[in-house]
Design a protein around this motif. Structure first.
Motif, PDB file in Angstrom:
ATOM      1  N   ALA A   1       0.830  -1.212   0.000  1.00 34.19           N
ATOM      2  CA  ALA A   1       0.000   0.000   0.000  1.00 34.19           C
ATOM      3  C   ALA A   1       0.862   1.259   0.000  1.00 34.19           C
ATOM      4  O   ALA A   1       0.551   2.254  -0.658  1.00 34.19           O
ATOM      5  CB  ALA A   1      -0.931  -0.026   1.219  1.00 34.19           C
ATOM      6  N   VAL A   2       1.977   1.190   0.735  1.00 34.62           N
ATOM      7  CA  VAL A   2       2.888   2.344   0.759  1.00 34.62           C
ATOM      8  C   VAL A   2       3.473   2.594  -0.627  1.00 34.62           C
ATOM      9  O   VAL A   2       3.570   3.743  -1.114  1.00 34.62           O
ATOM     10  CB  VAL A   2       4.013   2.108   1.781  1.00 34.62           C
ATOM     11  N   TYR A   3       3.877   1.506  -1.324  1.00 36.57           N
ATOM     12  CA  TYR A   3       4.457   1.667  -2.659  1.00 36.57           C
ATOM     13  C   TYR A   3       3.453   2.259  -3.634  1.00 36.57           C
ATOM     14  O   TYR A   3       3.793   3.085  -4.490  1.00 36.57           O
ATOM     15  CB  TYR A   3       4.964   0.328  -3.182  1.00 36.57           C
ATOM     16  N   ARG A   4       2.187   1.856  -3.511  1.00 33.13           N
ATOM     17  CA  ARG A   4       1.171   2.414  -4.424  1.00 33.13           C
ATOM     18  C   ARG A   4       0.989   3.910  -4.173  1.00 33.13           C
ATOM     19  O   ARG A   4       0.771   4.694  -5.096  1.00 33.13           O
ATOM     20  CB  ARG A   4      -0.152   1.664  -4.234  1.00 33.13           C
TER      21      ARG A   4
ATOM     22  N   LYS B   1       1.570   7.268  -6.788  1.00 33.03           N
ATOM     23  CA  LYS B   1       0.668   8.403  -6.976  1.00 33.03           C
ATOM     24  C   LYS B   1       1.398   9.722  -6.715  1.00 33.03           C
ATOM     25  O   LYS B   1       1.151  10.733  -7.374  1.00 33.03           O
ATOM     26  CB  LYS B   1      -0.533   8.277  -6.050  1.00 33.03           C
ATOM     27  N   GLU B   2       2.297   9.696  -5.727  1.00 30.64           N
ATOM     28  CA  GLU B   2       3.034  10.930  -5.427  1.00 30.64           C
ATOM     29  C   GLU B   2       3.979  11.297  -6.598  1.00 30.64           C
ATOM     30  O   GLU B   2       4.174  12.494  -6.911  1.00 30.64           O
ATOM     31  CB  GLU B   2       3.854  10.743  -4.160  1.00 30.64           C
ATOM     32  N   ILE B   3       4.583  10.272  -7.244  1.00 30.72           N
ATOM     33  CA  ILE B   3       5.456  10.562  -8.412  1.00 30.72           C
ATOM     34  C   ILE B   3       4.646  11.240  -9.501  1.00 30.72           C
ATOM     35  O   ILE B   3       5.105  12.211 -10.132  1.00 30.72           O
ATOM     36  CB  ILE B   3       6.101   9.268  -8.932  1.00 30.72           C
TER      37      ILE B   3
ATOM     38  N   ASP C   1      10.525   8.266 -14.509  1.00 26.90           N
ATOM     39  CA  ASP C   1      10.580   6.892 -15.002  1.00 26.90           C
ATOM     40  C   ASP C   1      11.457   6.023 -14.122  1.00 26.90           C
ATOM     41  O   ASP C   1      11.126   4.861 -13.818  1.00 26.90           O
ATOM     42  CB  ASP C   1      11.108   6.894 -16.438  1.00 26.90           C
ATOM     43  N   TYR C   2      12.593   6.570 -13.721  1.00 26.43           N
ATOM     44  CA  TYR C   2      13.456   5.800 -12.835  1.00 26.43           C
ATOM     45  C   TYR C   2      12.752   5.466 -11.500  1.00 26.43           C
ATOM     46  O   TYR C   2      12.832   4.345 -10.983  1.00 26.43           O
ATOM     47  CB  TYR C   2      14.756   6.573 -12.572  1.00 26.43           C
ATOM     48  N   ALA C   3      12.111   6.484 -10.976  1.00 29.37           N
ATOM     49  CA  ALA C   3      11.433   6.276  -9.677  1.00 29.37           C
ATOM     50  C   ALA C   3      10.314   5.246  -9.795  1.00 29.37           C
ATOM     51  O   ALA C   3      10.122   4.380  -8.937  1.00 29.37           O
ATOM     52  CB  ALA C   3      10.880   7.600  -9.157  1.00 29.37           C
ATOM     53  N   ARG C   4       9.550   5.316 -10.908  1.00 27.01           N
ATOM     54  CA  ARG C   4       8.461   4.346 -11.095  1.00 27.01           C
ATOM     55  C   ARG C   4       9.029   2.936 -11.208  1.00 27.01           C
ATOM     56  O   ARG C   4       8.471   1.965 -10.680  1.00 27.01           O
ATOM     57  CB  ARG C   4       7.678   4.683 -12.361  1.00 27.01           C
ATOM     58  N   ALA C   5      10.145   2.808 -11.950  1.00 32.34           N
ATOM     59  CA  ALA C   5      10.709   1.479 -12.130  1.00 32.34           C
ATOM     60  C   ALA C   5      11.138   0.891 -10.804  1.00 32.34           C
ATOM     61  O   ALA C   5      10.917  -0.304 -10.509  1.00 32.34           O
ATOM     62  CB  ALA C   5      11.889   1.562 -13.110  1.00 32.34           C
ATOM     63  N   GLU C   6      11.776   1.682  -9.945  1.00 26.56           N
ATOM     64  CA  GLU C   6      12.249   1.169  -8.662  1.00 26.56           C
ATOM     65  C   GLU C   6      11.092   0.795  -7.740  1.00 26.56           C
ATOM     66  O   GLU C   6      11.078  -0.266  -7.100  1.00 26.56           O
ATOM     67  CB  GLU C   6      13.135   2.229  -8.003  1.00 26.56           C
ATOM     68  N   ILE C   7      10.104   1.703  -7.710  1.00 24.37           N
ATOM     69  CA  ILE C   7       8.950   1.420  -6.825  1.00 24.37           C
ATOM     70  C   ILE C   7       8.161   0.225  -7.348  1.00 24.37           C
ATOM     71  O   ILE C   7       7.666  -0.627  -6.597  1.00 24.37           O
ATOM     72  CB  ILE C   7       8.055   2.666  -6.718  1.00 24.37           C
TER      73      ILE C   7
ATOM     74  N   LEU D   1       7.181  -3.144  -5.395  1.00 19.81           N
ATOM     75  CA  LEU D   1       5.769  -3.538  -5.278  1.00 19.81           C
ATOM     76  C   LEU D   1       5.561  -4.977  -5.713  1.00 19.81           C
ATOM     77  O   LEU D   1       4.850  -5.747  -5.063  1.00 19.81           O
ATOM     78  CB  LEU D   1       4.885  -2.602  -6.101  1.00 19.81           C
ATOM     79  N   LEU D   2       6.225  -5.354  -6.846  1.00 20.86           N
ATOM     80  CA  LEU D   2       6.101  -6.743  -7.298  1.00 20.86           C
ATOM     81  C   LEU D   2       6.671  -7.716  -6.275  1.00 20.86           C
ATOM     82  O   LEU D   2       6.139  -8.807  -6.033  1.00 20.86           O
ATOM     83  CB  LEU D   2       6.813  -6.903  -8.643  1.00 20.86           C
ATOM     84  N   ALA D   3       7.815  -7.320  -5.653  1.00 18.30           N
ATOM     85  CA  ALA D   3       8.417  -8.193  -4.649  1.00 18.30           C
ATOM     86  C   ALA D   3       7.485  -8.381  -3.451  1.00 18.30           C
ATOM     87  O   ALA D   3       7.373  -9.462  -2.869  1.00 18.30           O
ATOM     88  CB  ALA D   3       9.761  -7.605  -4.211  1.00 18.30           C
ATOM     89  N   ALA D   4       6.792  -7.322  -3.082  1.00 16.84           N
ATOM     90  CA  ALA D   4       5.906  -7.414  -1.908  1.00 16.84           C
ATOM     91  C   ALA D   4       4.652  -8.258  -2.192  1.00 16.84           C
ATOM     92  O   ALA D   4       4.217  -9.070  -1.384  1.00 16.84           O
ATOM     93  CB  ALA D   4       5.507  -6.009  -1.458  1.00 16.84           C
ATOM     94  N   THR D   5       4.063  -8.094  -3.379  1.00 16.18           N
ATOM     95  CA  THR D   5       2.831  -8.821  -3.694  1.00 16.18           C
ATOM     96  C   THR D   5       3.076 -10.264  -4.052  1.00 16.18           C
ATOM     97  O   THR D   5       2.200 -11.119  -3.892  1.00 16.18           O
ATOM     98  CB  THR D   5       2.103  -8.133  -4.855  1.00 16.18           C
ATOM     99  N   ASP D   6       4.280 -10.630  -4.508  1.00 15.27           N
ATOM    100  CA  ASP D   6       4.561 -12.023  -4.844  1.00 15.27           C
ATOM    101  C   ASP D   6       4.950 -12.852  -3.624  1.00 15.27           C
ATOM    102  O   ASP D   6       4.978 -14.084  -3.681  1.00 15.27           O
ATOM    103  CB  ASP D   6       5.710 -12.082  -5.879  1.00 15.27           C
TER     104      ASP D   6
END
Length: 372
Positions: A38-41, A45-47, A62-68, A72-77
């Motif tokens: 939830a924090v990553y999402r 939105k803030e980016i 773009d860099y920030a979105r890629a890192e976040i 996010l994928l790591a947390a949901t998997d």
């Protein structure tokens, strides 16, 4: 047996209803990784907001979105670390099962060990066959037997005094008569029938009852109880000289210190010709020649005369005793109660004279509601 099984099933059902809420799955708690996602999402939105405001360039965004996104994928998997929706702790399940199953199991096992599951329910006939000390069942058993064997004199003989002690005077009367008809008259059966009639008539010895007592005395001259009732019947009928002779004979034939000596002496005093308020020998002789109606009128006149004398001379215990008895013989119970109350005002119950009035009240059935 079936009844107890049903009870066990019902017990288990009630326990199940009470514990059902505890069996429902608890809502899955929010895990730490869900909070992290939830924090990553929110950061995504803030980016977008910073890019729109010109705080970030397109490349930095773009860099920030890629890192976040990677985070996010790591947390949901990652596998969930909370409870599954239907999960319930094992100890809690075991406790619930024990609460549901133990009461009916223990109850049923106890009944199988201590009870008699193979014995069928006892119907009325079986209970009557073994009534124990239950007096009502004993009476019911005897009544059922006599309904099928009405000529069993021994059964009537057994049941009659039980009816008498139970206050069922009409039934006792019939039972005594049946036993006398089938087995013959004995002093005990005749006296029992007479006493039943006296009890049913509130202490009054009727002519028929006195006849049974007289027959009992003929068969057993030493039966003082029957002789007393004969004398009492003569007294209540206004035959004072005969009653006095009968009471004197009882006193003469009784052993020294007999339990009934005091009571007999009271009646002797009350029936003596010189007792205040009693009719003279001439009155008795005159009454013998009168018709039944005239004799009753003469007795009523003497009773009223005695009542008038007691108004001017209340200190006359023999007169009060005579007046109360006379009213009862005439069937004037309320007048007898009033006379008894007045006599007790003159002679309180704690005095010797008052005790004689108390004894008379109990003897003729006036004690209730008057004598404490």
């Amino acid at each position: 047996m079936i009844f107890w099984i049903l009870i066990a099933v019902l017990t288990a059902g009630v326990a199940g209803l009470l514990i059902a809420p505890l069996m429902k799955p608890r809502p899955q708690p929010t895990t730490a990784r869900e909070d992290e996602a939830a924090v990553y999402r929110d950061q995504m939105k803030e980016i977008d907001r910073d890019l729109a405001l010109g705080l970030l360039g397109e490349k930095e965004a773009d860099y920030a979105r890629a890192e976040i996104g990677r985070r996010l994928l790591a947390a949901t998997d990652a596998p969930q670390r909370g409870l599954t929706p239907a999960a319930l702790p094992r100890p809690h399940r075991i406790t619930t099962l024990l609460v549901i199953l133990c009461p009916p199991i223990v109850g049923l096992a106890g009944y199988l060990m201590l009870g008699s599951p193979g014995m069928p329910d006892q119907p009325l006939a079986a209970r009557l066959a073994n009534p124990g000390n239950n007096i009502e069942l004993l009476i019911a058993k005897a009544e059922r037997h006599l309904a099928q064997n009405p000529n069993d004199g021994a059964g009537w003989d057994l049941l009659a005094p039980i009816y008498m002690r139970s206050g069922r005077f009409a039934d006792a009367d019939q039972a005594f008569r049946n036993s006398i008809r089938i087995l013959g008259a004995t002093p005990q059966r005749l006296a029992g029938l007479g006493e039943t009639m006296v009890a049913a008539n509130q202490g009054i010895v009727t002519d028929e009852a006195r006849g049974f007592f007289e027959k009992a005395v003929e068969l057993e001259p030493g039966n003082m109880r029957s002789r007393f009732y004969v004398a009492l019947g003569l007294e209540q009928a206004g035959r004072k000289p005969e009653a006095l002779a009968a009471f004197n004979a009882i006193k003469r034939d009784s052993p020294p210190g007999a339990a009934w000596e005091s009571l007999v002496n009271q009646h002797i005093a009350a029936n003596s010709e010189n007792a205040p308020g009693n009719p003279s020998a001439a009155d008795v002789a005159a009454a013998q020649n009168l018709s039944g109606q005239d004799r009753q009128a003469m007795i009523a006149g003497m009773v009223e005369s005695l009542a008038e004398r007691l108004k001017s001379d209340p200190k006359n215990i023999e007169g009060w005793l005579r007046l109360v008895r006379s009213y009862m013989v005439l069937g004037r119970e309320q007048d007898a109660r009033n006379a008894l109350q007045t006599g007790l005002k003159t002679f309180p119950a704690e005095t010797d004279e008052g005790q004689r009035l108390v004894a008379l009240a109990r003897e003729i059935g006036l004690g209730e509601g008057i004598v404490q």
